[in-house]
Design a protein around this motif. Sequence first.
Motif, PDB file in Angstrom:
ATOM      1  N   PRO A   1     -10.859  24.340   2.367  1.00 35.88           N
ATOM      2  CA  PRO A   1     -10.248  23.009   2.207  1.00 35.88           C
ATOM      3  C   PRO A   1      -8.736  23.006   2.404  1.00 35.88           C
ATOM      4  O   PRO A   1      -8.192  22.062   2.999  1.00 35.88           O
ATOM      5  N   TRP A   2      -8.040  24.052   1.933  1.00 36.56           N
ATOM      6  CA  TRP A   2      -6.597  24.074   2.108  1.00 36.56           C
ATOM      7  C   TRP A   2      -6.204  24.333   3.555  1.00 36.56           C
ATOM      8  O   TRP A   2      -5.256  23.722   4.065  1.00 36.56           O
ATOM      9  N   VAL A   3      -6.911  25.206   4.220  1.00 35.78           N
ATOM     10  CA  VAL A   3      -6.627  25.436   5.643  1.00 35.78           C
ATOM     11  C   VAL A   3      -6.887  24.159   6.443  1.00 35.78           C
ATOM     12  O   VAL A   3      -6.101  23.782   7.323  1.00 35.78           O
ATOM     13  N   PHE A   4      -7.961  23.472   6.108  1.00 35.72           N
ATOM     14  CA  PHE A   4      -8.277  22.226   6.810  1.00 35.72           C
ATOM     15  C   PHE A   4      -7.239  21.153   6.506  1.00 35.72           C
ATOM     16  O   PHE A   4      -6.875  20.358   7.382  1.00 35.72           O
ATOM     17  N   THR A   5      -6.741  21.112   5.263  1.00 32.75           N
ATOM     18  CA  THR A   5      -5.707  20.136   4.906  1.00 32.75           C
ATOM     19  C   THR A   5      -4.417  20.404   5.676  1.00 32.75           C
ATOM     20  O   THR A   5      -3.763  19.476   6.160  1.00 32.75           O
ATOM     21  N   ILE A   6      -4.038  21.686   5.782  1.00 32.78           N
ATOM     22  CA  ILE A   6      -2.843  22.032   6.565  1.00 32.78           C
ATOM     23  C   ILE A   6      -3.022  21.622   8.019  1.00 32.78           C
ATOM     24  O   ILE A   6      -2.100  21.091   8.654  1.00 32.78           O
ATOM     25  N   TRP A   7      -4.212  21.864   8.547  1.00 31.51           N
ATOM     26  CA  TRP A   7      -4.479  21.463   9.937  1.00 31.51           C
ATOM     27  C   TRP A   7      -4.403  19.943  10.100  1.00 31.51           C
ATOM     28  O   TRP A   7      -3.824  19.438  11.063  1.00 31.51           O
ATOM     29  N   MET A   8      -4.959  19.201   9.144  1.00 34.16           N
ATOM     30  CA  MET A   8      -4.902  17.738   9.225  1.00 34.16           C
ATOM     31  C   MET A   8      -3.471  17.223   9.125  1.00 34.16           C
ATOM     32  O   MET A   8      -3.112  16.215   9.744  1.00 34.16           O
ATOM     33  N   SER A   9      -2.627  17.913   8.322  1.00 32.08           N
ATOM     34  CA  SER A   9      -1.249  17.451   8.160  1.00 32.08           C
ATOM     35  C   SER A   9      -0.441  17.588   9.442  1.00 32.08           C
ATOM     36  O   SER A   9       0.624  16.971   9.573  1.00 32.08           O
ATOM     37  N   ALA A  10      -0.924  18.380  10.377  1.00 32.12           N
ATOM     38  CA  ALA A  10      -0.241  18.553  11.663  1.00 32.12           C
ATOM     39  C   ALA A  10      -0.766  17.600  12.720  1.00 32.12           C
ATOM     40  O   ALA A  10      -0.440  17.747  13.902  1.00 32.12           O
TER      41      ALA A  10
ATOM     42  N   MET B   1       1.480  14.960   2.569  1.00 32.75           N
ATOM     43  CA  MET B   1       1.928  14.655   1.219  1.00 32.75           C
ATOM     44  C   MET B   1       1.276  15.586   0.203  1.00 32.75           C
ATOM     45  O   MET B   1       1.920  16.055  -0.748  1.00 32.75           O
ATOM     46  N   ALA B   2      -0.009  15.860   0.405  1.00 32.17           N
ATOM     47  CA  ALA B   2      -0.720  16.759  -0.507  1.00 32.17           C
ATOM     48  C   ALA B   2      -0.148  18.168  -0.448  1.00 32.17           C
ATOM     49  O   ALA B   2      -0.015  18.843  -1.487  1.00 32.17           O
ATOM     50  N   ILE B   3       0.219  18.648   0.726  1.00 37.88           N
ATOM     51  CA  ILE B   3       0.792  19.983   0.865  1.00 37.88           C
ATOM     52  C   ILE B   3       2.135  20.067   0.142  1.00 37.88           C
ATOM     53  O   ILE B   3       2.409  21.019  -0.608  1.00 37.88           O
ATOM     54  N   ILE B   4       2.992  19.067   0.343  1.00 37.91           N
ATOM     55  CA  ILE B   4       4.298  19.057  -0.323  1.00 37.91           C
ATOM     56  C   ILE B   4       4.127  18.976  -1.838  1.00 37.91           C
ATOM     57  O   ILE B   4       4.826  19.666  -2.600  1.00 37.91           O
ATOM     58  N   PHE B   5       3.184  18.161  -2.283  1.00 33.33           N
ATOM     59  CA  PHE B   5       2.948  18.023  -3.718  1.00 33.33           C
ATOM     60  C   PHE B   5       2.452  19.344  -4.303  1.00 33.33           C
ATOM     61  O   PHE B   5       2.845  19.741  -5.408  1.00 33.33           O
ATOM     62  N   PHE B   6       1.605  20.041  -3.576  1.00 31.96           N
ATOM     63  CA  PHE B   6       1.117  21.345  -4.027  1.00 31.96           C
ATOM     64  C   PHE B   6       2.264  22.343  -4.153  1.00 31.96           C
ATOM     65  O   PHE B   6       2.331  23.116  -5.123  1.00 31.96           O
ATOM     66  N   ILE B   7       3.177  22.329  -3.207  1.00 33.82           N
ATOM     67  CA  ILE B   7       4.330  23.229  -3.258  1.00 33.82           C
ATOM     68  C   ILE B   7       5.193  22.913  -4.478  1.00 33.82           C
ATOM     69  O   ILE B   7       5.696  23.828  -5.158  1.00 33.82           O
ATOM     70  N   ILE B   8       5.371  21.630  -4.780  1.00 32.04           N
ATOM     71  CA  ILE B   8       6.161  21.236  -5.956  1.00 32.04           C
ATOM     72  C   ILE B   8       5.512  21.761  -7.233  1.00 32.04           C
ATOM     73  O   ILE B   8       6.186  22.307  -8.120  1.00 32.04           O
TER      74      ILE B   8
END
Length: 307
Positions: free
Chosen positions: A41-50, A277-284
Motif C-alpha cells: 500500500p505504501w509503495v502504491f501510494t508513493i506511485w500514485m502521488s507521482a 498529502m498522505a506521504i507528507i503527513f506520514f513524514i510529519i
Amino acid sequence: MADATAPTAYEVEGQPVRLAPNYWPFVLPALVVVLAVIVFPWVFTIWMSANEWTLGQPRSFVGAANYVRLWGDPRFWESLVHTLWYTLLSVVAPLFLGTLAALIFDARFPLRGFLRAIFVMPMMATPVAIALVWTMMFHPQLGVLNYLLSLVGIPAQEWIFNPNTVIPSLVAVETWQWTPLVMLIVLGGLASVPREPFESAEIDGANYWQQFRFITLPMIMPFIMVAAIIRTIDALKSFDIIFAMTQGGPGTASETINIYLYNTAFAYYDIGYSSAMAIIFFIIIVALSLVLLMLRQRMQWSEVKGK
C-alpha cells in the motif's frame, strides 16, 4: 512427519557437517502478510502521488508536481496549523489531567477501585457514539452545557458552531476520552516508584510539593513521555470525532490534514494529490515521533537526575 526445522547433516571428507534449521516455512506467511498489508500500500501510494489522477479521467505521470502544488496550497497549510494546534492541546491537557488523576488515585481512600473503574469508562466508548453525545451537549439552544452555564450566569456559548471555539471544544471531547489512558500509564509508573527516597525526604523535612517536584516527577517522567508519544500519534491522526462532529467546519475552521485529505480523495476524487498529502503527513508523524523517542531515550528509569 518430517520436522521442517530439524537440522540435517552430511559428510565432507569424512567429517559430519550439520546444517542450520530451516525457519523459512514459518517466516514466509508473516512476510507475505507484511508485504501485502503494509509495504505494497505504501509503495502504491508513493506511485500514485507521482501521477495526476482524478477518478473518471486519464492518468498521467507528473513526478513531483503534486508536492510542489502542496507547497503553494494555502488550504493545506491552514489544515497543518489546525492539526498541530489540535495535537498540542490534545496532548498537554490529558497529560496534565491524567497525571493529576494518577496522583489522586495512587492514594488510599474508600471506594478507590470503584472510582478508578468509573474514571476509565470514557475510553471504552466508541468515538462516533461519543461524538454524537457531545454534539447534542454542545447545541447552542438545547445543549446541557449552555444550560449549566446559565445557572451560574454565564452567557450561552456556540462551542463547535463558532470558528474561534471549535478546536478547543473538540479538544475537550478528546481530553475527556483519553485522560484515563494517561492516568493508567502514570499510575503504573507511580506503582514502581520505591519508597526509600520519600522516607529520607520526610526525615529531612521535605513537604509534599518538594517530594513531588524532586522525587516523584523525575521518576515518573519516562512514563509521562510514553503517554505523550502515544497521545501525539493518536491526536495527529484523529479523524472520527472531528468528522462526526464538524466535518471540518464551520467552514474550514476545524479542518485538519486528515479531514482535508479525506475530502480531496473522496469528495473531489483527486487521488494523486491526496496521495502526496498522505506521504507528507506520514513524514510529519514519523518526524515528531522520532523527536519524542529521542527525548524519551535521554531519560533514565531508575534514578533521579540533577545530581
